[in-house]
Each structure stands twice: as structure tokens, then as C-alpha cells.
Design a protein around this motif. Structure first.
Motif, PDB file in Angstrom:
ATOM      1  N   MET A 185       0.836  -1.185   0.000  1.00  0.00           N
ATOM      2  CA  MET A 185       0.000   0.000   0.000  1.00  0.00           C
ATOM      3  C   MET A 185       0.883   1.251   0.000  1.00  0.00           C
ATOM      4  SD  MET A 185      -2.832   1.095   2.752  1.00  0.00           S
ATOM      5  CE  MET A 185      -4.375   1.464   2.044  1.00  0.00           C
ATOM      6  N   TRP A 186       0.474   2.225  -0.752  1.00  0.00           N
ATOM      7  CA  TRP A 186       1.235   3.467  -0.890  1.00  0.00           C
ATOM      8  C   TRP A 186       1.057   4.342   0.337  1.00  0.00           C
ATOM      9  CZ3 TRP A 186      -0.113   8.700  -1.301  1.00  0.00           C
ATOM     10  CH2 TRP A 186       0.918   9.536  -1.741  1.00  0.00           C
ATOM     11  N   GLU A 187       2.164   4.915   0.811  1.00  0.00           N
ATOM     12  CA  GLU A 187       2.113   5.846   1.938  1.00  0.00           C
ATOM     13  C   GLU A 187       2.533   7.224   1.459  1.00  0.00           C
ATOM     14  OE1 GLU A 187       4.141   4.698   5.474  1.00  0.00           O
ATOM     15  OE2 GLU A 187       3.642   2.598   5.210  1.00  0.00           O
ATOM     16  N   PRO A 188       1.873   8.267   1.917  1.00  0.00           N
ATOM     17  CA  PRO A 188       2.269   9.615   1.513  1.00  0.00           C
ATOM     18  C   PRO A 188       3.652   9.950   2.060  1.00  0.00           C
ATOM     19  CG  PRO A 188       0.579   9.707   3.206  1.00  0.00           C
ATOM     20  CD  PRO A 188       0.742   8.269   2.825  1.00  0.00           C
ATOM     21  N   PRO A 189       4.399  10.785   1.354  1.00  0.00           N
ATOM     22  CA  PRO A 189       5.736  11.144   1.838  1.00  0.00           C
ATOM     23  C   PRO A 189       5.644  11.874   3.168  1.00  0.00           C
ATOM     24  CG  PRO A 189       5.124  12.473  -0.061  1.00  0.00           C
ATOM     25  CD  PRO A 189       4.067  11.448   0.116  1.00  0.00           C
ATOM     26  N   GLY A 190       6.555  11.577   4.043  1.00  0.00           N
ATOM     27  CA  GLY A 190       6.564  12.199   5.366  1.00  0.00           C
ATOM     28  C   GLY A 190       7.401  13.447   5.375  1.00  0.00           C
ATOM     29  N   ALA A 191       8.363  13.477   6.281  1.00  0.00           N
ATOM     30  CA  ALA A 191       9.194  14.666   6.466  1.00  0.00           C
ATOM     31  C   ALA A 191      10.004  14.991   5.212  1.00  0.00           C
ATOM     32  CB  ALA A 191      10.122  14.460   7.655  1.00  0.00           C
ATOM     33  N   LEU A 192      10.437  13.978   4.483  1.00  0.00           N
ATOM     34  CA  LEU A 192      11.214  14.222   3.277  1.00  0.00           C
ATOM     35  C   LEU A 192      10.403  15.014   2.254  1.00  0.00           C
ATOM     36  CD1 LEU A 192      13.813  13.835   1.717  1.00  0.00           C
ATOM     37  CD2 LEU A 192      12.912  11.652   0.888  1.00  0.00           C
ATOM     38  N   GLY A 193       9.137  14.688   2.120  1.00  0.00           N
ATOM     39  CA  GLY A 193       8.266  15.424   1.210  1.00  0.00           C
ATOM     40  C   GLY A 193       8.109  16.874   1.629  1.00  0.00           C
ATOM     41  N   LEU A 194       8.001  17.114   2.932  1.00  0.00           N
ATOM     42  CA  LEU A 194       7.884  18.486   3.428  1.00  0.00           C
ATOM     43  C   LEU A 194       9.161  19.274   3.172  1.00  0.00           C
ATOM     44  CD1 LEU A 194       6.046  17.902   6.820  1.00  0.00           C
ATOM     45  CD2 LEU A 194       5.100  18.831   4.708  1.00  0.00           C
ATOM     46  N   VAL A 195      10.305  18.624   3.370  1.00  0.00           N
ATOM     47  CA  VAL A 195      11.592  19.289   3.126  1.00  0.00           C
ATOM     48  C   VAL A 195      11.733  19.616   1.646  1.00  0.00           C
ATOM     49  CG1 VAL A 195      14.098  18.975   3.156  1.00  0.00           C
ATOM     50  CG2 VAL A 195      12.728  18.278   5.130  1.00  0.00           C
ATOM     51  N   LEU A 196      11.390  18.686   0.797  1.00  0.00           N
ATOM     52  CA  LEU A 196      11.472  18.918  -0.648  1.00  0.00           C
ATOM     53  C   LEU A 196      10.549  20.052  -1.071  1.00  0.00           C
ATOM     54  CD1 LEU A 196      12.543  18.121  -3.420  1.00  0.00           C
ATOM     55  CD2 LEU A 196      10.685  16.452  -3.550  1.00  0.00           C
ATOM     56  N   ASN A 197       9.317  20.037  -0.576  1.00  0.00           N
ATOM     57  CA  ASN A 197       8.366  21.096  -0.930  1.00  0.00           C
ATOM     58  C   ASN A 197       8.856  22.458  -0.450  1.00  0.00           C
ATOM     59  OD1 ASN A 197       6.619  19.353  -2.162  1.00  0.00           O
ATOM     60  ND2 ASN A 197       5.299  19.097  -0.388  1.00  0.00           N
ATOM     61  N   SER A 198       9.386  22.535   0.747  1.00  0.00           N
ATOM     62  CA  SER A 198       9.852  23.828   1.254  1.00  0.00           C
ATOM     63  C   SER A 198      11.079  24.302   0.482  1.00  0.00           C
ATOM     64  CB  SER A 198      10.148  23.751   2.752  1.00  0.00           C
ATOM     65  OG  SER A 198      11.205  22.860   3.009  1.00  0.00           O
ATOM     66  N   THR A 199      11.947  23.385   0.067  1.00  0.00           N
ATOM     67  CA  THR A 199      13.121  23.756  -0.719  1.00  0.00           C
ATOM     68  C   THR A 199      12.713  24.292  -2.088  1.00  0.00           C
ATOM     69  OG1 THR A 199      14.420  22.061   0.410  1.00  0.00           O
ATOM     70  CG2 THR A 199      15.293  22.898  -1.666  1.00  0.00           C
ATOM     71  N   VAL A 200      11.784  23.633  -2.720  1.00  0.00           N
ATOM     72  CA  VAL A 200      11.302  24.084  -4.030  1.00  0.00           C
ATOM     73  C   VAL A 200      10.624  25.438  -3.900  1.00  0.00           C
ATOM     74  CG1 VAL A 200       9.635  23.591  -5.872  1.00  0.00           C
ATOM     75  CG2 VAL A 200      11.115  21.771  -4.998  1.00  0.00           C
ATOM     76  N   LEU A 201       9.824  25.627  -2.864  1.00  0.00           N
ATOM     77  CA  LEU A 201       9.143  26.899  -2.656  1.00  0.00           C
ATOM     78  C   LEU A 201      10.147  28.024  -2.427  1.00  0.00           C
ATOM     79  CD1 LEU A 201       6.564  28.526  -2.265  1.00  0.00           C
ATOM     80  CD2 LEU A 201       6.616  27.871   0.142  1.00  0.00           C
ATOM     81  N   ARG A 202      11.162  27.770  -1.606  1.00  0.00           N
ATOM     82  CA  ARG A 202      12.174  28.796  -1.322  1.00  0.00           C
ATOM     83  C   ARG A 202      12.951  29.156  -2.590  1.00  0.00           C
ATOM     84  NH1 ARG A 202      17.713  28.957   0.729  1.00  0.00           N
ATOM     85  NH2 ARG A 202      17.955  30.920   1.816  1.00  0.00           N
ATOM     86  N   THR A 203      13.330  28.153  -3.351  1.00  0.00           N
ATOM     87  CA  THR A 203      14.066  28.392  -4.593  1.00  0.00           C
ATOM     88  C   THR A 203      13.223  29.198  -5.573  1.00  0.00           C
ATOM     89  OG1 THR A 203      15.260  26.319  -4.273  1.00  0.00           O
ATOM     90  CG2 THR A 203      15.282  27.255  -6.491  1.00  0.00           C
ATOM     91  N   THR A 204      11.960  28.848  -5.684  1.00  0.00           N
ATOM     92  CA  THR A 204      11.063  29.555  -6.585  1.00  0.00           C
ATOM     93  C   THR A 204      10.912  31.013  -6.176  1.00  0.00           C
ATOM     94  OG1 THR A 204       9.852  27.521  -7.026  1.00  0.00           O
ATOM     95  CG2 THR A 204       8.726  29.580  -7.548  1.00  0.00           C
ATOM     96  N   ARG A 205      10.765  31.259  -4.878  1.00  0.00           N
ATOM     97  CA  ARG A 205      10.602  32.638  -4.403  1.00  0.00           C
ATOM     98  C   ARG A 205      11.876  33.447  -4.635  1.00  0.00           C
ATOM     99  NH1 ARG A 205       7.392  32.845   1.170  1.00  0.00           N
ATOM    100  NH2 ARG A 205       7.006  34.952   0.413  1.00  0.00           N
TER     101      ARG A 205
END
Length: 53
Positions: free
Chosen positions: A1-21
Motif C-alpha cells: 500500500m502506498w504511503e504519503p511522503p513524510g518529512a522528506l516530502g515536506l523538506v522537498l516542498n519547502s526547498t522548491v518553494l524557497r528556490t522559486t521565491r
């Protein structure tokens, strides 16, 4: 069964958001420059430097 990404997903999302800004702020800064300063072509200078002239 698929599990949503945990802390790694949050870190990746925040890094992408910071880079974009940061990139958006840089583009806004460059667009605010006068046209004479925006027409600077870095590639031409790099080509001249690699020739050893």
C-alpha cells in the motif's frame, strides 16, 4: 500500500518553494533594471575570455 511522503516530502516542498521565491525576486530585480543594463550578454564575455585574447 502506498504511503504519503513524510518529512522528506515536506523538506522537498519547502526547498522548491524557497528556490522559486528567490528566483522570482531575482527576475523582478532584473526586470526593474533600465534596458541598457538588461541587454548585457554574459555569453559573449565568456567566449572572449576562453580565447585567451
Amino acid at each position: 500500500m502506498w504511503e504519503p511522503p513524510g518529512a522528506l516530502g515536506l523538506v522537498l516542498n519547502s526547498t522548491v518553494l524557497r528556490t522559486t521565491r528567490c528566483l522570482d525576486a531575482d527576475v523582478d530585480h532584473l526586470r526593474a533594471l533600465p534596458p541598457e543594463e538588461r541587454e548585457h550578454d554574459v555569453l559573449d564575455e565568456d567566449d572572449e575570455g576562453s580565447r585567451g585574447a
